[in-house]
Design an enzyme around this catalytic site. Structure first.
Site, PDB file in Angstrom:
ATOM      1  N   THR A 190       0.828  -1.208   0.000  1.00 53.29           N
ATOM      2  CA  THR A 190       0.000   0.000   0.000  1.00 53.29           C
ATOM      3  C   THR A 190       0.864   1.261   0.000  1.00 53.29           C
ATOM      4  O   THR A 190       0.541   2.242  -0.680  1.00 53.29           O
ATOM      5  CB  THR A 190      -0.928  -0.001   1.231  1.00 53.29           C
ATOM      6  OG1 THR A 190      -1.760  -1.167   1.176  1.00 53.29           O
ATOM      7  CG2 THR A 190      -1.808   1.233   1.263  1.00 53.29           C
ATOM      8  N   ALA A 191       1.970   1.232   0.734  1.00 50.94           N
ATOM      9  CA  ALA A 191       2.845   2.411   0.818  1.00 50.94           C
ATOM     10  C   ALA A 191       3.389   2.788  -0.552  1.00 50.94           C
ATOM     11  O   ALA A 191       3.363   3.963  -0.951  1.00 50.94           O
ATOM     12  CB  ALA A 191       3.989   2.140   1.788  1.00 50.94           C
ATOM     13  N   VAL A 192       3.869   1.812  -1.300  1.00 53.36           N
ATOM     14  CA  VAL A 192       4.395   2.093  -2.641  1.00 53.36           C
ATOM     15  C   VAL A 192       3.244   2.400  -3.598  1.00 53.36           C
ATOM     16  O   VAL A 192       3.388   3.232  -4.505  1.00 53.36           O
ATOM     17  CB  VAL A 192       5.250   0.914  -3.155  1.00 53.36           C
ATOM     18  CG1 VAL A 192       5.732   1.165  -4.577  1.00 53.36           C
ATOM     19  CG2 VAL A 192       6.442   0.676  -2.228  1.00 53.36           C
ATOM     20  N   GLU A 210      -3.036  -3.374  -7.136  1.00 52.17           N
ATOM     21  CA  GLU A 210      -3.307  -4.634  -6.442  1.00 52.17           C
ATOM     22  C   GLU A 210      -2.435  -4.660  -5.196  1.00 52.17           C
ATOM     23  O   GLU A 210      -1.253  -4.974  -5.264  1.00 52.17           O
ATOM     24  CB  GLU A 210      -3.010  -5.815  -7.369  1.00 52.17           C
ATOM     25  CG  GLU A 210      -3.937  -5.920  -8.559  1.00 52.17           C
ATOM     26  CD  GLU A 210      -5.396  -6.064  -8.157  1.00 52.17           C
ATOM     27  OE1 GLU A 210      -5.659  -6.583  -7.044  1.00 52.17           O
ATOM     28  OE2 GLU A 210      -6.277  -5.660  -8.935  1.00 52.17           O
ATOM     29  N   CYS A 244      -0.454 -12.160  -0.670  1.00 51.99           N
ATOM     30  CA  CYS A 244      -1.299 -11.006  -0.317  1.00 51.99           C
ATOM     31  C   CYS A 244      -2.686 -11.415   0.155  1.00 51.99           C
ATOM     32  O   CYS A 244      -3.330 -10.675   0.894  1.00 51.99           O
ATOM     33  CB  CYS A 244      -1.400 -10.045  -1.502  1.00 51.99           C
ATOM     34  SG  CYS A 244      -2.137 -10.758  -2.981  1.00 51.99           S
TER      35      CYS A 244
END
Length: 493
Positions: A190-192, A210, A244
């Site tokens: 999520t950070a990237v 994704e 994931c």
């Protein structure tokens, strides 16, 4: 001019020639991708063994097979997916040709992840090729051996002008993100994902993100806990937990806590015999940084089972944690490793409340024999997907759109969904330069009568197929009536 700029320019110039538009060309490239997968399996499996400790069979099952299935589906269904799609009509468009025509977007950037460096990098590529796009592939530098194999061998199979591989780390990715693309497909954290979206915004480039998150798994005390734990244990430990859509944590009532722990312990012995460390089917943590991060997540928790580790080998054994709360360190980020925290709740309502207090997960798992309870969880929560009485397997069904919501991502893919995601679904309307009297209701001067007719036309919806069926039925009814009347006419004459 940088290598990344040159790659994008080359791909765009090649795309603008129109070479990707014919379906025959797309199918040819998809077949070449099939050949790549088939002929380079040895290289692929060796790279996965070195990167992640994946066995040959695990590599085939979780990486290669899913790409082969996607290629077969795309080749056999491409003509259907790419065909114009009729739409519902109203009275205004009754005599017009109206349809949706999928067309290529242009140049697509695909940034792959390290945990499944083949399937999650090549699946979007299959859709990009099928949709008629050019593509720049950026494999993850963390799974370095897989990245090298992709860079070395993929260009030998695909059109080198349209489909290019850019290998490298953060600087190369940043340089790519400065370029203008027509779509960016990113799989990762999520950070990237936030950085990718920020870069894409500068060019108003649409994105498919994704991502991941903490996927909860609720076990109803009245279900078959043994079967539930077997399926959860299998899903959690695929790729050493670096998945994931792995169940991130368990929610259950205190009355079944000890049984859940014992059943998971039993399943680990069943799957990996006496030692996960020596089992060919148990993988390794990708690198030392991830190893240290995962080990640090256990701080403040009670180890109910497992906890063994070997940093030199990148090995962390299956570990069940109890006495976990929402504030525990292990609950502050996605685990992405073989740790399985168990949090006790007193009811399904408390479980739903716990889930809804946090970011929306990529997938939510619920195990129960009670269909009403399952429907309650569906109705009162939100997630990218919901799976009842199993884990992970929804990814294998390409008819289901795969993707997240909120912090777990945006956009959907797999099968036709990838094709649509990487296409411009262009609205087309072809009218005739006649029947101007009918069209006069929209021209000034505007009157109450014209408005009345406009309302009637705009608010009507016509099911064209149903209309055709009604016309056909009327014709058959008329024919039948005529056939019945013929003998009577003959008698009269």
């Amino acid at each position: 001019m940088s290598r990344e700029q040159l790659a994008v320019q080359r791909a765009r110039r090649s795309f603008q020639t129109g070479r990707t538009r014919p379906l025959d060309f797309r199918i040819q490239q998809l077949r070449r991708l099939q050949s790549f997968i088939k002929e380079r399996q040895r290289n692929i499996k060796d790279a996965l063994q070195t990167d992640l400790g994946k066995s040959e069979r695990a590599s085939e099952l979780y990486e290669i097979l899913v790409v082969e299935a996607e290629l077969h589906l795309s080749i056999t269904r491409l003509a259907e997916w790419a065909a114009p799609r009729p739409v519902e009509k109203n009275l205004f468009t009754l005599l017009d040709e109206v349809y949706v025509k999928p067309e290529p977007l242009g140049v697509v950037l695909i940034i792959g992840p390290w945990n499944y460096p083949w399937s999650l990098t090549l699946l979007p590529l299959v859709g990009a090729i099928a949709a008629g796009n050019a593509a720049i592939l950026k494999p993850s530098e963390i799974s370095s051996n897989s990245s090298k194999v992709i860079e070395e061998f993929l260009p030998l199979y695909l059109d080198q002008d349209l489909y290019q591989v850019v290998e490298g780390g953060v600087p190369e990715a940043q340089e790519l993100l400065k370029q203008r693309f027509d779509h960016i497909f990113y799989t990762g954290s999520t950070a990237v994902g936030k950085l990718v979206m920020e870069a894409a915004a500068r060019h108003l480039t649409p994105v498919t993100l994704e991502l991941g998150g903490k996927s909860p798994c609720y076990i109803d005390k009245n279900c078959d806990v043994g079967i539930a734990c077997r399926r959860i244990t299998w899903a959690k430990l695929i790729n050493c937990g670096q998945t994931c859509i792995a169940p991130d944590f368990i929610l259950c009532e205190p009355s079944v806590l000890n049984r859940v722990v014992e059943e998971i312990k039993k399943c680990i012995k069943e799957f990996y015999a006496d030692s996960t460390k020596t089992s060919d089917d148990y993988g390794r943590i990708i690198n030392q940084r991830q190893f240290k991060r995962i080990m640090g997540l256990m701080e403040g928790c009670t180890i109910a089972f497992g906890g063994d580790a070997d940093e030199a080998q990148g090995y962390i054994g299956p570990t069940v944690l109890k006495n976990v709360t929402g504030e525990s360190k292990v609950m502050q980020e996605e685990i992405f490793g073989p740790l399985l925290p168990i949090i006790t709740v007193n009811s399904v309502d408390e479980a739903i409340h716990f889930i809804n207090e946090r970011e929306k997960p990529l997938v939510l798992y619920v195990f129960s024999n009670d269909n009403k309870l399952i429907k309650k969880v569906i109705a009162e929560t939100s997630s990218g997907a919901l799976v009842a009485n199993d884990c992970v397997v929804h990814f294998l069904d390409s008819a289901l759109p795969f993707g997240g919501v909120g912090h777990s991502g945006m956009g959907r893919y797999r099968g036709r969904h990838t094709f649509d995601q990487l296409s411009n679904l262009r609205s087309c309307m072809i009218k005739q330069l006649r029947m101007e009297g009918l069209n006069s209701m929209r021209y000034p001067p505007h009157t109450a009568k014209k408005l009345s007719w406009a309302r009637r036309f705009v608010l009507s919806r016509l099911n064209v197929q149903r209309l055709r069926n009604m016309v056909m039925f009327a014709m058959l009814a008329s024919l039948a009536a005529f056939v019945v009347q013929v003998p009577a006419l003959k008698r009269i004459s």
